[in-house]
Design an enzyme around this catalytic site. Structure first.
Site, PDB file in Angstrom:
ATOM      1  N   ARG A 237       0.853  -1.185   0.000  1.00  8.20           N
ATOM      2  CA  ARG A 237       0.000   0.000   0.000  1.00  8.20           C
ATOM      3  C   ARG A 237       0.890   1.236   0.000  1.00  8.20           C
ATOM      4  O   ARG A 237       1.880   1.303   0.735  1.00  8.20           O
ATOM      5  CB  ARG A 237      -0.915   0.025   1.232  1.00  8.20           C
ATOM      6  N   GLU A 266      -3.851   7.039  -4.529  1.00  4.49           N
ATOM      7  CA  GLU A 266      -4.071   6.549  -5.903  1.00  4.49           C
ATOM      8  C   GLU A 266      -5.408   7.037  -6.441  1.00  4.49           C
ATOM      9  O   GLU A 266      -6.367   7.093  -5.681  1.00  4.49           O
ATOM     10  CB  GLU A 266      -4.102   5.010  -5.915  1.00  4.49           C
ATOM     11  N   HIS A 284      -0.412  -0.199  -9.982  1.00  7.48           N
ATOM     12  CA  HIS A 284      -1.111  -1.136  -9.095  1.00  7.48           C
ATOM     13  C   HIS A 284      -1.542  -2.416  -9.830  1.00  7.48           C
ATOM     14  O   HIS A 284      -2.737  -2.711  -9.949  1.00  7.48           O
ATOM     15  CB  HIS A 284      -2.317  -0.467  -8.421  1.00  7.48           C
TER      16      HIS A 284
HETATM   17  C1  DGY Z   1      -5.169  -6.158  -2.915  1.00  9.60           C
HETATM   18  O1  DGY Z   1      -5.795  -7.188  -3.103  1.00  9.60           O
HETATM   19  O2  DGY Z   1      -5.190  -5.570  -1.832  1.00  9.60           O
HETATM   20  C2  DGY Z   1      -4.387  -5.657  -4.059  1.00  9.60           C
HETATM   21  O3  DGY Z   1      -3.691  -4.512  -3.759  1.00  9.60           O
HETATM   22  C3  DGY Z   1      -5.262  -5.496  -5.267  1.00  9.60           C
HETATM   23  O4  DGY Z   1      -4.466  -5.780  -6.375  1.00  9.60           O
END
Ligand code: DGY
Length: 318
Positions: A237, A266, A284
């Site tokens: 993240r 984002e 991402h």
């Molecule tokens: C998640 O599943 O948290 C990912 O970041 C999505 O790709």
């Protein structure tokens, strides 16, 4: 029998939209970007299937229709959902654990290799038409084999990265709240404090969950304790990184290179990264493989159906 009403906030893989339409009275959304009228579109829904980037904060959750009993997120991370607010409303939440660990770990390995081997710069050189052929000193990077990899957050994805990195001859260290059992640790070195962990991280991979507890974990102070010339990658993240601090460290070369797949706020990206040659950026894509996204869809839909049927599925998170 009447099917429960499911409001889906984004376009899904076709096979998953078909599954949603089979098991629910599905209100699909033919859009890949966040929709502005989530609350209005949720009217009358029993369940909402959302995505990272759909902000379900306390205000949105408080304003959800009374009919909503479950929120499923098409992700393993659920830091975009205010869990306290959901609990207060009696709304259950489920996610997509396990099925995306390999794809996300592959993405982290891509970031590590691309940052270490200057893949972004190489591609830009070629596309610009400026490449004049092989040269002994051109775009020299760093070999990852024999390097120490530090994994911050040794959950399912972190452990997959460790497995893959071992295949590249990396020595794996990790930092987490507790040491793993030996069979999961697979020879990785555990650190219960930053002072011993950070100085060994020739390559640092961030794999902890987002949210308040880890916000800006990689700050100016921790960056200063990384070895000179470290590589930093983040497929978890964006909120884990203080961008100002990392950009400053990349400018002076204390951090030699970074590979980023996720960002604070984002889809905005701190413009400081965009002008730096030593940063490899992806939009991402961690779990973005066909097989993974289909598996995620099956897991989250079955979790929501189970919760609506009064069960407690394994992917229920609150
Ligand atoms: C998640 O599943 O948290 C990912 O970041 C999505 O790709």
């Amino acid at each position: 029998m009447t099917k429960p009403v499911l409001f889906v906030t984004r376009r899904l893989p076709a096979s998953i939209e078909a599954l949603a339409a089979r098991d629910f009275d599905a209100r699909l959304t033919p859009s890949d970007v966040a929709i502005p009228d989530l609350l209005a579109r949720a009217a009358g829904a029993d369940a909402i299937l959302c995505c990272p980037g759909d902000v379900l904060d306390d205000e949105v959750i408080a304003a959800l229709p009374e009919t909503v009993k479950v929120i499923g997120t098409f992700s393993v991370g659920y830091d975009h959902i205010n869990m306290d607010a959901a609990r207060a409303r009696g709304i259950k939440v489920c996610n997509t654990p396990d099925v995306l660990s390999v794809a996300t770990a592959e993405c982290a390995m891509l970031l590590i290799l691309a940052a270490a081997r200057r893949a972004g710069e190489g591609e830009r050189l070629l596309r610009s038409g400026g490449w004049q052929g092989w040269a002994p000193t051109q775009l020299l990077g760093t070999q990852v084999s024999g390097r120490r990899l530090g994994i911050f957050g040794m959950g399912r994805i972190g452990r997959e990265i460790a497995r893959m990195a071992r295949g590249f001859g990396m020595e794996v260290h990790y930092r987490d709240q507790a040491r793993l059992p030996r069979d999961l640790e697979q020879g990785a070195f555990y650190h219960d404090n930053d002072d011993s962990f950070l100085p060994v991280c020739e390559v640092l991979s961030l794999n902890a969950p987002g949210g308040e507890a880890t916000r800006h974990w990689l700050n100016i102070d921790r960056i200063a304790r990384l070895p000179q010339g470290a590589i930093v990658v983040n497929a978890a993240r964006g909120s884990l990184i203080d961008d100002t601090a990392l950009i400053a460290a990349l400018r002076i070369g204390h951090v030699a290179a970074a590979g980023l797949d996720v960002y604070n706020g984002e889809p905005s990206v701190d413009p400081g990264y965009l002008s730096l040659e030593n940063v490899f950026l992806l939009p991402h894509l961690g779990s973005a493989t066909i097989e993974t996204r289909e598996a995620m869809g099956r897991v989250v839909l079955s979790g929501m159906a189970a919760i609506l049927a009064g069960q407690a599925p394994a992917n229920s998170v609150g």
